[in-house]
Design an enzyme around this catalytic site. Structure first.
Site, PDB file in Angstrom:
ATOM      1  CG  ASN A  36      -4.653  -9.719  -3.007  1.00 30.94           C
ATOM      2  OD1 ASN A  36      -3.981  -8.955  -2.575  1.00 30.94           O
ATOM      3  ND2 ASN A  36      -4.137 -11.201  -2.814  1.00 30.94           N
ATOM      4  CG  PHE A  38      -3.567 -10.762   1.742  1.00 30.68           C
ATOM      5  CD1 PHE A  38      -4.463 -11.358   2.826  1.00 30.68           C
ATOM      6  CD2 PHE A  38      -2.132 -10.798   2.030  1.00 30.68           C
ATOM      7  CE1 PHE A  38      -3.895 -12.059   3.712  1.00 30.68           C
ATOM      8  CE2 PHE A  38      -1.765 -11.496   3.126  1.00 30.68           C
ATOM      9  CZ  PHE A  38      -2.854 -12.522   3.881  1.00 30.68           C
ATOM     10  CG  ASN A 101       1.511 -14.984 -13.660  1.00 31.43           C
ATOM     11  OD1 ASN A 101       1.534 -16.023 -14.669  1.00 31.43           O
ATOM     12  ND2 ASN A 101       0.713 -15.305 -12.475  1.00 31.43           N
ATOM     13  N   GLY A 104       6.365 -12.694 -17.480  1.00 31.26           N
ATOM     14  CA  GLY A 104       5.983 -12.837 -18.740  1.00 31.26           C
ATOM     15  C   GLY A 104       5.251 -11.513 -19.531  1.00 31.26           C
ATOM     16  CE1 TYR A 147       8.008  -9.856   2.165  1.00 33.82           C
ATOM     17  CE2 TYR A 147      10.138  -9.683   3.332  1.00 33.82           C
ATOM     18  CZ  TYR A 147       9.217  -8.949   2.715  1.00 33.82           C
ATOM     19  OH  TYR A 147       9.081  -7.601   2.237  1.00 33.82           O
ATOM     20  CE1 TYR A 161      11.154 -15.386 -16.213  1.00 36.09           C
ATOM     21  CE2 TYR A 161      10.386 -14.306 -18.309  1.00 36.09           C
ATOM     22  CZ  TYR A 161      10.032 -15.133 -17.078  1.00 36.09           C
ATOM     23  OH  TYR A 161       8.962 -16.069 -17.279  1.00 36.09           O
TER      24      TYR A 161
HETATM   25  P1  NAD Z   1       1.436  -3.596   1.672  1.00 36.06           P
HETATM   26  O1  NAD Z   1       1.195  -4.803   2.327  1.00 36.06           O
HETATM   27  O2  NAD Z   1       1.133  -2.267   2.249  1.00 36.06           O
HETATM   28  O3  NAD Z   1       1.530  -3.692   0.271  1.00 36.06           O
HETATM   29  C1  NAD Z   1       1.403  -4.771  -0.548  1.00 36.06           C
HETATM   30  C2  NAD Z   1       0.194  -4.722  -1.585  1.00 36.06           C
HETATM   31  O4  NAD Z   1       0.380  -6.010  -2.022  1.00 36.06           O
HETATM   32  C3  NAD Z   1      -1.270  -4.705  -0.791  1.00 36.06           C
HETATM   33  O5  NAD Z   1      -1.924  -3.680  -1.190  1.00 36.06           O
HETATM   34  C4  NAD Z   1      -1.643  -6.089  -0.848  1.00 36.06           C
HETATM   35  O6  NAD Z   1      -2.925  -5.969  -0.624  1.00 36.06           O
HETATM   36  C5  NAD Z   1      -1.004  -6.373  -2.231  1.00 36.06           C
HETATM   37  N1  NAD Z   1      -0.851  -7.924  -2.543  1.00 36.06           N
HETATM   38  C6  NAD Z   1      -0.326  -8.728  -1.586  1.00 36.06           C
HETATM   39  N2  NAD Z   1      -0.586 -10.207  -2.395  1.00 36.06           N
HETATM   40  C7  NAD Z   1      -0.984  -9.787  -3.576  1.00 36.06           C
HETATM   41  C8  NAD Z   1      -1.197 -10.825  -4.796  1.00 36.06           C
HETATM   42  N3  NAD Z   1      -1.142 -12.065  -4.581  1.00 36.06           N
HETATM   43  N4  NAD Z   1      -1.941 -10.324  -5.682  1.00 36.06           N
HETATM   44  C9  NAD Z   1      -2.134  -8.722  -5.693  1.00 36.06           C
HETATM   45  N5  NAD Z   1      -1.760  -8.054  -4.837  1.00 36.06           N
HETATM   46  C10 NAD Z   1      -1.363  -8.299  -3.659  1.00 36.06           C
HETATM   47  O7  NAD Z   1       3.230  -3.483   2.077  1.00 36.06           O
HETATM   48  P2  NAD Z   1       4.249  -2.413   1.602  1.00 36.06           P
HETATM   49  O8  NAD Z   1       5.084  -2.024   2.969  1.00 36.06           O
HETATM   50  O9  NAD Z   1       3.814  -1.252   0.812  1.00 36.06           O
HETATM   51  O10 NAD Z   1       5.110  -3.261   0.779  1.00 36.06           O
HETATM   52  C11 NAD Z   1       5.190  -3.170  -0.759  1.00 36.06           C
HETATM   53  C12 NAD Z   1       6.383  -4.130  -1.291  1.00 36.06           C
HETATM   54  O11 NAD Z   1       7.620  -3.299  -0.751  1.00 36.06           O
HETATM   55  C13 NAD Z   1       6.033  -5.331  -0.958  1.00 36.06           C
HETATM   56  O12 NAD Z   1       6.397  -6.210  -1.822  1.00 36.06           O
HETATM   57  C14 NAD Z   1       7.076  -5.676   0.249  1.00 36.06           C
HETATM   58  O13 NAD Z   1       7.628  -6.883   0.435  1.00 36.06           O
HETATM   59  C15 NAD Z   1       8.265  -4.506  -0.124  1.00 36.06           C
HETATM   60  N6  NAD Z   1       9.013  -3.960   0.923  1.00 36.06           N
HETATM   61  C16 NAD Z   1       8.441  -3.018   1.925  1.00 36.06           C
HETATM   62  C17 NAD Z   1       9.460  -2.689   2.990  1.00 36.06           C
HETATM   63  C18 NAD Z   1       8.631  -1.975   4.179  1.00 36.06           C
HETATM   64  O14 NAD Z   1       9.379  -1.702   4.985  1.00 36.06           O
HETATM   65  N7  NAD Z   1       7.392  -1.085   3.772  1.00 36.06           N
HETATM   66  C19 NAD Z   1      10.478  -3.442   3.041  1.00 36.06           C
HETATM   67  C20 NAD Z   1      10.978  -4.347   2.338  1.00 36.06           C
HETATM   68  C21 NAD Z   1      10.419  -4.765   1.110  1.00 36.06           C
END
Ligand code: NAD
Ligand code: UDP
Length: 324
Positions: A36, A38, A101, A104, A147, A161
């Site tokens: 999305n 965001f 979602n 599912g 978070y 699941y």
């Molecule tokens: P990021 O914010 O760059 O990526 C997250 C992506 O998810 C973004 O492109 C955002 O637009 C999209 N998004 C958010 N809400 C959404 C929704 N409701 N529907 C569709 N898309 C949505 O962050 P990242 O660092 O690339 O992290 C990716 C994943 O890894 C995340 O789930 C994060 O919690 C997890 N994570 C990352 C780290 C890190 O250090 N980078 C550490 C722990 C966990």
């Protein structure tokens, strides 16, 4: 059966997601990225749009979507504290409703599904380093809870699941990861320090800088993702992925100044609420089951990240939140 799989990457336009998409496209898979936007921008995946085995859909995982896939990676969730606290209710919905979602969909398609969980499930840990068996110390009503508790609830859903429907699941607990394509205004420590150093601005250390983090370079992490997804189905428990090298935030600031040659000064700001005091992964399970361990030391990865930050135009990035 064909080795080419139809793979969905939710959150695939983000920092980690875009690298994962790149790897999967290069391996010849049929990749669908949903996002999305965001906390990301299309430019992260623009170079993949011309590839015949890559498809991009603007979609929010809080809404259901009907696709036919063999594997799903769920990375969709704002990850930086400023991003996930911007709309905490939406953050919780993304982790809980969004995961339901996708679970599912996985159930309907009999797809294997991977959850990007986090070291935040350990909260401010009393056990150091953190093994997967540690149940954590999370403040359920604090500002980080949207978070931390969202990700904990998602893990619960994945396990239920799996137990109820015998689904093939993978849960990866990711520790702080950095690298090119981090959002320069996401407020995370690596992006803040590099941006500040390159612009000659003060480097903002929160607290006294003695809190620690362990920083994993994104290429190491994405390799771990692929190995976990490919692991035997018996690896249906959470696995830590991260670099065990542990640094204080002050050490990170000093290294950033050294590698950029910046004249920036260190300044001290109040520590945000519930900021974990130390964090380091115990990666025995990843070594044993995935034969995985990080290969890129902080100095090398930070240099690559700095080199990338030097090539970008900060004006092209919209600060998505005022909280950095
Ligand atoms: P990021 O914010 O760059 O990526 C997250 C992506 O998810 C973004 O492109 C955002 O637009 C999209 N998004 C958010 N809400 C959404 C929704 N409701 N529907 C569709 N898309 C949505 O962050 P990242 O660092 O690339 O992290 C990716 C994943 O890894 C995340 O789930 C994060 O919690 C997890 N994570 C990352 C780290 C890190 O250090 N980078 C550490 C722990 C966990
Ligand atoms: N931090 C800092 N200065 C900044 C940004 C972050 O000192 O400009 C600190 C923050 O308080 C935390 C650590 O760096 O102790 C890591 O913060 P980040 O937001 O990157 O991730 P976290 O691990 O806290 O989710």
């Amino acid at each position: 059966m064909s080795k080419i799989k139809r793979i969905l990457v939710a959150g695939g336009a983000g920092f980690l997601g875009s690298h994962l998409c790149e790897r999967l496209v290069a391996d010849g898979h049929d990749v669908i990225c949903i996002d999305n936007f965001f906390t990301s921008q299309k430019s992260n995946v623009a170079h993949l749009l011309e590839r015949p085995n890559f498809e991009l859909i603007r979609h929010d995982i809080v809404q259901p979507i009907w696709l036919e896939v063999d594997e799903i990676y769920n990375l969709a969730c704002p990850a930086a504290p400023g991003h996930y606290q911007y709309n905490p209710i939406k953050t919780m919905k993304t982790s809980v409703v969004g995961s339901m979602n996708l679970l599912g969909m996985a159930r309907r398609c009999n797809a294997k599904i991977f959850q990007a969980s986090t070291s935040e499930v350990y909260g401010d840990p009393e056990v150091h380093p953190q093994p997967e068996s540690y149940r954590g110390s999370v403040n359920p009503i604090g500002v980080r809870a949207c978070y931390d508790e969202g990700k904990r609830a998602a893990e619960t859903l994945f396990m239920d699941y799996h137990r109820m429907h015998k689904m093939r699941i993978r849960i990866c607990r990711i520790f702080n990861t950095y690298g090119p394509r981090m959002h320069p205004f996401d407020g995370r420590v690596v992006s803040n320090f590099i941006r500040q150093a390159l612009r000659g601005e003060d480097i903002t250390i929160f607290g006294d800088g003695s809190q620690t983090r362990s920083f994993c370079y994104r290429d190491d992490l994405v390799e771990g993702f692929l190995r976990l997804m490919a692991a035997p189905d018996s690896v249906n428990f959470p696995v830590n992925l991260g670099n065990p090298g542990e640094y204080t935030i002050k050490q990170l600031a000093e290294l950033t100044i050294e590698l950029t040659g910046s004249k920036s000064k260190l300044v001290y700001r109040p520590l945000p609420a519930d900021d974990p005091t130390r964090r380091r992964p115990d990666i025995k399970l990843a070594k044993k089951h995935l034969q995985w361990e990080p290969t890129i030391p902080l100095r090398e990865g930070l240099q690559k990240t700095i080199d990338w930050f030097k090539t970008i135009d900060f004006e092209q990035y919209r600060p998505p939140t005022p909280n950095f």
